[in-house]
Design an enzyme around this catalytic site. Sequence first.
Site, PDB file in Angstrom:
ATOM      1  N   ASP A   1     -10.411  -3.043  -5.254  1.00 52.91           N
ATOM      2  CA  ASP A   1      -9.460  -2.109  -4.639  1.00 52.91           C
ATOM      3  C   ASP A   1      -9.451  -0.844  -5.472  1.00 52.91           C
ATOM      4  O   ASP A   1      -9.109  -0.880  -6.664  1.00 52.91           O
ATOM      5  CB  ASP A   1      -8.068  -2.752  -4.605  1.00 52.91           C
ATOM      6  CG  ASP A   1      -7.010  -1.892  -3.939  1.00 52.91           C
ATOM      7  OD1 ASP A   1      -7.297  -0.739  -3.574  1.00 52.91           O
ATOM      8  OD2 ASP A   1      -5.873  -2.374  -3.783  1.00 52.91           O
TER       9      ASP A   1
ATOM     10  N   SER B   1       0.827  -1.202   0.000  1.00 49.16           N
ATOM     11  CA  SER B   1       0.000   0.000   0.000  1.00 49.16           C
ATOM     12  C   SER B   1       0.872   1.267   0.000  1.00 49.16           C
ATOM     13  O   SER B   1       1.695   1.442  -0.896  1.00 49.16           O
ATOM     14  CB  SER B   1      -0.959  -0.033   1.190  1.00 49.16           C
ATOM     15  OG  SER B   1      -1.941   0.965   1.079  1.00 49.16           O
TER      16      SER B   1
ATOM     17  N   HIS C   1      -8.043  -4.731  -1.115  1.00 49.24           N
ATOM     18  CA  HIS C   1      -6.741  -4.107  -0.904  1.00 49.24           C
ATOM     19  C   HIS C   1      -5.846  -4.981  -0.019  1.00 49.24           C
ATOM     20  O   HIS C   1      -6.310  -5.584   0.945  1.00 49.24           O
ATOM     21  CB  HIS C   1      -6.960  -2.738  -0.254  1.00 49.24           C
ATOM     22  CG  HIS C   1      -5.752  -1.879  -0.159  1.00 49.24           C
ATOM     23  ND1 HIS C   1      -5.050  -1.441  -1.266  1.00 49.24           N
ATOM     24  CD2 HIS C   1      -5.107  -1.342   0.918  1.00 49.24           C
ATOM     25  CE1 HIS C   1      -4.047  -0.688  -0.879  1.00 49.24           C
ATOM     26  NE2 HIS C   1      -4.051  -0.619   0.443  1.00 49.24           N
TER      27      HIS C   1
END
Length: 303
Positions: free
Chosen positions: A245, A151, A275
């Site tokens: 996502d 991320s 995600h």
Amino acid sequence: MPSLRSRALSVALMAAGRRRRFASAEAVRARVAESARRPASHLPPRSLGRVADISRTFVGAWPVYDVCPRGAEPAAQVLYVHGGGYIHELVRPHWAMIRTLVTQAQARVVVPAYILAPRGTADRTVPVAADLLSGLIEGGGAGGTVLIGDSAGAGLALAAAQRLRDRTGAQPSRIVLISPWVDLTMSHPDQAALEAADPVLARPGLLEAGRLYAGTLAPDDPRVSPLHGSFRGLAPMTVFTGTRDVLSTDSHELLRRARGAGAQVEFHEEPGLPHVYPLLPVPEGRAARERIVELIRSAAAEE
């Protein structure tokens, strides 16, 4: 088709209100204010100490954890940069991934608890991450050096690799990016449709978190958004993303631009997965972790 367990987890995440953390700019500012009053812990769980030797040093103001296989020489070394929108500390899923890398890949894993936004901004954070990566590569030792980020941590990892390339030309053996957030402008036209199905993230809060991390830099500055940097001369990359996502657009744009620049990219996209699915306790996550372990072993064998 995603597994039954993956579908159930996405429903649970939505029902638990995980998106509320990023539902608005106000929610993000409230979270940051609460963290300033009562900082969250980034300490590893005690259970990790039963299978690994853990030490902590400081690189500038950053606490940096060094996690090594207990009773064995590491086969390779990993720099793991955690996600959390640049405003959240390391949490249990990160440490579970680190445990997997230590026990299954027999890797030494170096884990920086970098300074979070708004104190930690891109102009300060990227150079320190690049220094840390440089030190690992120069230190050498058995096996190669693999750079992994998830991320926001994937964005920081990629920006650090770009900076190190510009500075010395050095690169790790491989770069692994898990659901990378590499364009903090949040301007891709497909994100509006993707957001509706995302059980974890929402654009308003991401925009605010990105603004805090950018500081005085423009959101499309490569230090903030490495998607807008150069991909020439980077190490081979592996990218993992899921279709539920809102940031999957970043992975697709990264793939297009990197391959256009001649970079090697191995791309994994799981339909219906949210995600950072490689960190989740679902079959698809386990398969992704197994692939990451294989990549580390391959890096070790190539050295």
